[in-house]
Design a protein around this motif. Sequence first.
Motif, PDB file in Angstrom:
ATOM      1  N   HIS A  36       0.831  -1.211   0.000  1.00  0.00           N
ATOM      2  CA  HIS A  36       0.000   0.000   0.000  1.00  0.00           C
ATOM      3  C   HIS A  36       0.864   1.258   0.000  1.00  0.00           C
ATOM      4  CE1 HIS A  36      -3.797   2.016   0.330  1.00  0.00           C
ATOM      5  NE2 HIS A  36      -3.424   2.666   1.433  1.00  0.00           N
ATOM      6  N   SER A  37       1.912   1.243   0.776  1.00  0.00           N
ATOM      7  CA  SER A  37       2.815   2.400   0.820  1.00  0.00           C
ATOM      8  C   SER A  37       3.460   2.624  -0.537  1.00  0.00           C
ATOM      9  CB  SER A  37       3.875   2.181   1.893  1.00  0.00           C
ATOM     10  OG  SER A  37       4.835   3.222   1.878  1.00  0.00           O
ATOM     11  N   TYR A  59      -5.902  -7.631  -0.292  1.00  0.00           N
ATOM     12  CA  TYR A  59      -5.517  -6.217  -0.342  1.00  0.00           C
ATOM     13  C   TYR A  59      -6.750  -5.309  -0.243  1.00  0.00           C
ATOM     14  CZ  TYR A  59      -3.543  -1.801  -1.899  1.00  0.00           C
ATOM     15  OH  TYR A  59      -3.170  -0.496  -1.978  1.00  0.00           O
ATOM     16  N   THR A  60      -7.785  -5.650  -0.983  1.00  0.00           N
ATOM     17  CA  THR A  60      -8.988  -4.824  -0.994  1.00  0.00           C
ATOM     18  C   THR A  60      -9.614  -4.737   0.392  1.00  0.00           C
ATOM     19  OG1 THR A  60      -9.395  -5.463  -3.293  1.00  0.00           O
ATOM     20  CG2 THR A  60     -11.246  -4.511  -2.075  1.00  0.00           C
ATOM     21  N   LEU A  61      -9.701  -5.894   1.068  1.00  0.00           N
ATOM     22  CA  LEU A  61     -10.290  -5.913   2.398  1.00  0.00           C
ATOM     23  C   LEU A  61      -9.452  -5.104   3.387  1.00  0.00           C
ATOM     24  CD1 LEU A  61     -11.448  -9.634   2.631  1.00  0.00           C
ATOM     25  CD2 LEU A  61     -12.905  -7.621   2.469  1.00  0.00           C
ATOM     26  N   ALA A  62      -8.125  -5.273   3.303  1.00  0.00           N
ATOM     27  CA  ALA A  62      -7.253  -4.541   4.222  1.00  0.00           C
ATOM     28  C   ALA A  62      -7.338  -3.037   3.976  1.00  0.00           C
ATOM     29  CB  ALA A  62      -5.811  -5.025   4.071  1.00  0.00           C
ATOM     30  N   ALA A  63      -7.420  -2.658   2.709  1.00  0.00           N
ATOM     31  CA  ALA A  63      -7.489  -1.232   2.386  1.00  0.00           C
ATOM     32  C   ALA A  63      -8.799  -0.604   2.855  1.00  0.00           C
ATOM     33  CB  ALA A  63      -7.326  -1.028   0.880  1.00  0.00           C
ATOM     34  N   SER A  64      -9.860  -1.425   2.907  1.00  0.00           N
ATOM     35  CA  SER A  64     -11.162  -0.909   3.338  1.00  0.00           C
ATOM     36  C   SER A  64     -11.332  -0.950   4.850  1.00  0.00           C
ATOM     37  CB  SER A  64     -12.288  -1.718   2.685  1.00  0.00           C
ATOM     38  OG  SER A  64     -12.253  -3.065   3.138  1.00  0.00           O
TER      39      SER A  64
END
Length: 747
Positions: A460-461, A483-488
Amino acid sequence: MLRDTKSSWLSTLRHDVPASLVVFLVAVPLSLGIAMASGAPLAAGLIAAVVGGIVAGALGGSAVQVSGPAAGLSLVVVDLVHTYGWRATCMITLLAGAVQLLLGVFRAARAALAVSPAVIHGMLAGVGVIIALSQLHVVLGGSSQHSAVANLVELPGQIADLHGHKVAVGLLTITVLAVWTRLPAAIKVIPAPLAALLVAAVTAWAFGWDVTRVDLSDSLTEWAFPVLPQGDWHLVVASVLLVALLAGCESLLCCVAVDGMHGGRRADLDQELTGQGVANMVTGALGGLPVAGVIVRSTANARAGARTRASTILHGVWVLVFAIGFGWTITLIPMEALAALLVFIGVQMVNLGHIKKVHGHGEVPVYVVTLAAVILLGLAEGVLAGLALAALLALRRLTWVTVLKRPDKDGRLHVTISGSLTFLGVPRLTHELRAIPAGTPVDLDLNIDFMDNAAFEAIHSWRLDHERMGGTIDIDELHDEWYTLAASGARMFPVKSPPVAPDRWWLPWAQRHRRPGHRMVPSIGGAMRVECQLTAGAREYHRRTAPLVKPIFSELARKQQPTHLFITCADSRIVPSLITASGPGDLFTVRNIGNLVPRRGSEPHDDSVVAAIEYATQVLGVHTITVCGHSGCGAMAGVLSAGVQAGSLPGLRRWLRHGNHSLATFIETEGGRLHSGALDVLCRVNVQQQLENLRTYRKVDEQVRAGKLELVGLYFDIATARVHLVPPLRSTPSVKMHDRRVPAGEE
């Protein structure tokens, strides 16, 4: 009930009794040899064979596994006898049996299968090397040293100081063992170990050779109850656990291997471990060696035709009868012959087949380290070293991250990250991502089954930094959306995702993990629009599939050479390459409504299908023409309704006239009856009729009669996803092979 009992007894007499005799003949010499290698009284080997056969056979969970003294435990027993004495060693065996019993009661058997086979095979190979080196000194007329290294160092001096008769007996035994497998099957009925000892004993007696004789005269009657070991109790507990775990693991792995050798009931591993525990408690109390499942005897039992545990139990009874009634015959066996048998067994324990198996899974280092550590350091140390290395390699595989970069022609960079993303892989991940030039448009595929917070933060960084510098990143996750879940900010899954095939081209768009129709793309005016499914699908093809199939199409670009002309319906549910498992260049395909082949000269006139047939047979030289129909065909429903269902579609009504011959054949065969399954019957009849229509073309009919062309009918049942072969209306030499059902799995 009486008939079943009688049948059971007859089966035992026919199969299990002969098998038990074979195993008995194998067990006696091996038990004596292992007892000798273990530094225990020779009678201890026979006691273990009796208890392993009767007790473990009766209480264990396997129908054909044979238990007894195991060569793999001989090093442990040697060390225990040297440290605590024989009676204390028997107590350790008894206590180890109690531990196994508890593990079996608490259903812990499956946990033993978590031990890497490379460790077990490496351990057994190391034990085999040590046994062979130590007993080779006895064969040469000397005595074994305290360690494998010492035996190896002293070997040249031992060879220089040969003892004639003793060496001759040993070499004779090894020769018989090596040659026996090459003899006719009628002779090989006698097990090789028994034959070798018999030949050695008879030869030594006949020529009056000066050899060392086995003394077993009073051993079976001299019994004393085991005593508790004296010394550091920590070491005693470690010894008990070592015997319990090694014997248990060897038994369970042997049990799993033997399961594949017979067609009877599968083994209950927890029951097997419980039976092994009781057997070790009994053999320890009676003064026998530790008991474990033995692959040599178990294999002999299965190959001899054993059906039930009666064979294992009876083999123990035969050993007991032999020891009590004929034990005196053992005194005729030269000790050097037993030593030679152990040398041969030790060499066989270094199994090349095991090395090939572990090599295929990248576990040769585990095997080699275990083997070397067992030889140089000891059995327990070697096993621990092997387990430690296996754990490190497993951890490395679980945390290994691959980052593949491939530039596309349009200037985009295609990056694929595969593996389990944990904090251990972050340094490599960060290094690879930071190396991507600023401003580069990136297609990032995450082919991962787990992502922890450290890995998410790293990706993400990097994404935020890359987009801040003018680059674009399109992320596609092939498994669960970590990734999508973590970003949300959603809660992450606690376990890894199950593996999912990344290329699921055969799924409809609506059922794919990523739906191309939902992708938003900028329009000419700057507004966002939904990208066409076909366009998105083509884009996905270029990213994923095109690089894989490019070499194939590079060859096909010069010339097409299909072997089949495939005529099928235009129905969207029929995918020829899917239902025939074919690939590019295999099928020359014609699709129309109803998979119809207009008869020669029929009206309305149509040249499109005829042109394809002519080109396929006279230019491409196909070997087969296949007509494939399907269930619930709308065209056949229109034919069955005499064109009524075609409604206000004049072109369709005209085209369906080519199905009138199919309807006539259906009426002729079914008597004009309309029933619930009439449509699907017509669909099958239509396939047969189109095969007949093909024969109205002279060139096709000539090639069929000459055997140069085959006509094949297929019917695809959509609801069951099954393909059926449809026999032709008339049989010819070229198509008679298709007058049969589809093989199992296709029908």
